[in-house]
Scaffold this active site. Structure first.
Site: not given
Length: 921
Positions: A674, A725, A730, A746-748, A835, A878
């Protein structure tokens, strides 16, 4: 021609024709005529024309007036002429307005030019002041270094001690039983800077190698290949290790043969100093065949010892190697709750041979008090335990006769009954597991007792050891009273009362500590071997090897794109978030306290779960890590940060203050194909104070576009390539991370600078916890009897998402190298839940909940593409993750909290229906 005649007359009248007077007369007539003609044309013709025109215009017919002046209305009678007139008027007005504006702009330009000149002068003055300040700072730093050099002694690594070339022997102690490190160990082979090299003999090179148990030999060899201390250079080795057991009965060599083979080892050097003989047991009936062998100054590590054989502080009692070539299955291990199980305690065993027959008369208590204690208390133990079982006050199960043939055992030892799976099923139903030590007090530990201890810890039954003379595995470094009850045999009549009086909280604490000891030191062959090496290394005070860091393979990228300024990022009001100029990258100080060993630190490390509350900054080493590796990377540890030089008002805003006034953090950003979203997120970090660098974890096999221009945000951007991947990437401890503080983002993610800085300040006050923005919590689903993951708005939380959270780099090591592999495999399987796994790990180690800052419940940037969390299956996965993690840990480690940290310097926006939540400022 006239000019020629005129010239001739002036010359005396002589001409070409000889007639000067004729030419003079002709010239005068022509000049007169020419002058008269010009006069008539210039005077009379205009008068005549004027008269003619005036006469025409005075005519009665107005339509015949051609040249006379006309009025404006008459000229505009034609339509297109009228349009032209209007256009002319409009253009005239606009020209007037433009002229007025031009004059105003000229006036403003003149003023701005004056301001520009003034700013240029101010900039020049500021540059001069800055240059002077830099000079002052440089001089101050130089002076500071000089003062430090004058006031600090020069330190260097100690000179390495080397043994003599001939390695001369020194006299043996009077008895092998008197061997201790000071008289049986050669320290000259193990200097502090040696790194603790260990040489392991290949058992196959010696005759006794063919008698070894194949599973134990394979497990031992696999562990040796991966150990960081093992070296192939025997000349520099500190310790020499030889595996001699477990032996197989049919082909077991004679004691004299084994002794000769040991003494013929290439580096035995007549007395075996600095050698370690390992005799591992996979079965409870393992024999102590080393008892009749002369081992000289060699240390012995095994599960069975007699008192005349065991040398405290020199030999090592090891746990049995049950899981030789397999990892323990965490799904088969029962949970740690409920605390109390079906049976209060249980015991199954049969005594094959006793010191005296149970038919003999038992002496009275009065005779014992007089000083002649009985040799064997087993008869009284049997009578007392049967009485407790018959009383039916509690459910207990005691069996002193095996239903099937009992396992072979040593004399006076209680043999195990049945198969291992049957014994584990009974222990899963027992709150306590009784372990009766051998009646022979000279047998300080046996493989059977060690096996009972192993099985009890494995399934969470709290061991109750009857016999205080026992030497439990690794007893000189483990505080067994935190995980087991060690009771003298004369108190057998009080055991029932004692077990009933222990509270549930204490039971759970002991069970949890026992689970930690089993996982860390007992469960696998790698743990057993690493623990044995750690004990020797700790005894001779050599620091552990640095823990492994992940080498960052950088992806080449072009930078230079000027980062823009996001108005949301810059909208901080009148707050000063940090220094005016961005500080250069400043790494956290290195942890350098490895040589200052203290007994308190050593004892505490071995008896606590690996966590920040005991490792930093007071512990010099970390023997609890299975890899036996010490964190020598960035960081001085978990330090409490309070008030200090931060001052108040502007001083507080512009400086961190606290006990560590100078500190930075590293942003770790995970991304996957992204590029546009990533570039926008990186640009938002431009000008962020106290930022050391940005590590972009490129999680895609496809490399970034070659023409992609990365923004210049004032700090280095390291783009790291991963092998696969995985969301676990992380939390890898990259070697490029040089700060203790990590901001995982996060990248967003869309966070303002003031929010990030506030989170950083809060983390400095609680360095052992996760500090972040979006909170979540777990809940118990009563109908399905399982745990659920919940992301609804709530005044209570138990997790903070690591998509926008601070944590210590220490947890990256634990997540990647210490946390059970089954959890990381679950994360890879679902591509989710990393997480949650980090929150489980930190709460398990600290027994503290995370800290949420600000009222944010989400952090996604507006307009960004949807992430994986928007998938319908995201929450179902989750839910499964939480329940699986609970099975691995054996209990629910997450803790609820209503604590949220807000600052009076920042505005808090809450929904109108959520204003009843408490917030702590």
């Amino acid at each position: 021609e006239l000019m020629t005649g005129y010239t001739m007359l002036r010359n005396g009248g002589v001409g070409n024709g000889g007639q000067p007077w004729v030419l003079r007369w002709s010239s005068r007539i022509r000049l007169t005529w020419l002058s008269f003609t010009l006069f008539i044309i210039l005077v009379f013709f205009p008068l005549i024309a004027h008269y003619y025109l005036t006469t025409i215009d005075d005519a009665d017919d107005a339509g015949k007036r051609i040249f006379g002046p006309r009025t404006g209305n008459e000229l505009c009678e034609v339509k297109h002429v009228q349009d032209l007139c209007r256009i002319r008027e409009s253009v005239s007005e606009e020209l007037l307005q433009l002229e007025a504006k031009r004059q105003e702009l000229n006036s403003e330009i003149a003023k701005l030019n004056l301001k520009i000149e003034a700013c240029k002068k101010s900039i020049e003055n500021a540059k001069q002041d800055l240059l002077q300040l830099k000079n002052v700072i440089s001089q101050t730093e130089h002076s500071y270094k000089e003062l430090m050099a004058q006031n600090q002694p020069k330190l260097s690594l100690p000179i390495r001690l080397l043994p003599d070339k001939d390695d001369a022997t020194f006299p043996l102690p009077k008895s092998n039983r008197n061997c201790r490190l000071h008289n049986c160990f050669d320290y000259s082979r193990c200097p502090l800077t040696s790194g603790f090299p260990v040489f392991v003999y290949n058992s196959d090179d010696y005759p006794f190698g063919s008698s070894l148990d194949p599973l134990i030999k394979q497990a031992f060899e696999a562990t040796v290949r991966t150990n960081v201390y093992v070296t192939e250079n025997a000349n520099i080795a500190c310790v020499y290790i030889i595996l001699v057991g477990e032996m197989q009965e049919p082909v077991m060599p004679k004691p004299t043969e084994l002794e000769q083979q040991l003494h013929s080892l290439p580096y035995w050097r007549t007395d075996g100093h600095n050698h370690l003989i390992i005799n591992l047991s996979r079965k409870s009936e393992t024999q102590n065949f080393i008892y009749n062998i002369s081992t000289g100054r060699a240390m012995i590590a095994q599960s069975t010892f007699y008192d005349v054989q065991y040398r405290p502080g020199f030999d090592i009692v090891v746990s049995p190697l049950v899981h030789a070539m397999s990892e323990p299955n965490f799904l088969e291990i029962p949970p740690q709750v409920p605390v109390k199980r079906k049976y209060l305690f249980s015991f199954q065993g049969e005594k094959i041979e006793s010191l005296r027959s149970s038919l003999q008369e038992v002496r009275s208590f009065e005779e014992e008090i007089e000083g002649n204690a009985p040799a064997d208390y087993d008869d009284r133990i049997i009578t007392t335990l049967k009485a407790v079982q018959d009383s039916k006050l509690d459910f207990v199960l005691v069996e002193f006769t095996c239903k099937n043939q009992p396992k072979a055992s040593l004399p006076t030892e209680w043999a195990l009954c049945g198969e291992r799976d049957d014994r584990l099923e009974l222990l899963k139903l027992s709150t306590f597991a009784l372990i009766i030590t051998p009646g022979d007090t000279h047998l300080v530990i046996s493989a059977g007792c060690a096996m009972r201890l192993f099985e009890a810890l494995e399934v969470g039954a709290i061991p109750v050891v009857l016999g205080e003379q026992v030497q439990l595995p690794y007893n000189d470094v483990i505080r067994w009273n935190e995980a087991a009850l060690i009771i003298p045999k004369p108190r057998i009549t009080e055991v029932h009362f004692l077990l009933r009086s222990i509270s549930d909280n204490d039971l759970l604490a002991m069970r949890r500590q026992g689970r930690f000891l089993w996982e860390t030191y007992f469960s696998t062959s790698d743990n057993v071997f690493s623990t044995v090496l750690a004990i020797i290394r700790t005894r001779i005070q050599i620091p552990a090897a640095p823990i492994r860091e992940e080498t960052a393979v950088e992806i080449p990228h072009r930078s230079g794109k000027a980062a823009g300024t996001d108005p949301n990022m810059a909208d901080n009001g009148d707050l000063d978030l940090g220094p005016v100029e961005t500080e250069p990258p400043y790494a956290s100080p290195k942890y350098l306290r490895n040589f200052t060993l203290t007994a308190m630190d050593i004892y505490r490390n071995w008896n606590s779960a690996p966590g920040p509350f005991h490792l930093f900054p007071y512990t010099p080493f970390d023997p609890v890590l299975p890899s036996e590796a010490k964190f020598l990377g960035s960081g001085t540890g978990f330090r409490p940060i309070g008030g200090g030089a931060g001052g108040s008002g502007k001083e507080f805003q512009a400086a961190l203050g606290g006990n560590v006034p100078r500190e930075q953090f590293t942003v770790v950003m995970l991304t996957y194909e992204r590029e546009e979203v990533l570039m926008n997120s990186l640009e938002r970090l431009n000008g962020l104070p106290y930022l050391n660098k940005v590590v972009v974890v490129w999680n895609s096999p496809k490399l970034p576009s070659e023409d992609l221009l990365w923004p210049d945000i004032g700090v280095p951007i390291m783009v790291v390539r991963t092998e696969k991947n995985s969301l676990n990437n992380r939390f890898l401890p990259w070697d490029e991370i040089e700060t203790e503080a990590i901001l995982s983002i996060d990248d967003d993610a869309h966070l303002r600078h003031d929010e990030i800085m506030f989170g950083f300040r809060v983390w400095r006050e609680a360095r052992d916890r996760i500090v972040g923005f979006p909170g979540r919590y777990h809940a118990w689903d009563i109908p399905h009897q399982s745990w659920l993951y919940n992301s609804n708005y709530s005044c209570e939380l138990s997790m903070v998402l690591t998509g926008a959270a601070f944590f210590h780099k220490y947890y990256a090591y634990l997540y990647s190298y210490v946390m059970p592999q089954a959890i990381r495999d679950m994360v890879d399987e679902y591509i989710n839940c990393e997480d949650i796994a980090m929150n489980f790990l930190v709460s398990h180690l600290t027994r503290k909940p995370p800290i949420k800052v600000t009222s944010r419940w989400t952090f996604r940037c507006p307009g960004c593409p949807q992430a994986l969390s928007h998938d319908d299956s995201h929450f179902h996965e989750r839910h499964k993750c939480i329940n699986f993690f609970v099975k691995v840990y054996g209990y629910m480690p997450l803790l609820y909290t209503q604590f949220r940290v807000d600052s009076v310097l920042f505005k808090t926006r809450l929904p109108h229906d959520k204003t009843k939540c408490f917030k702590f400022i």
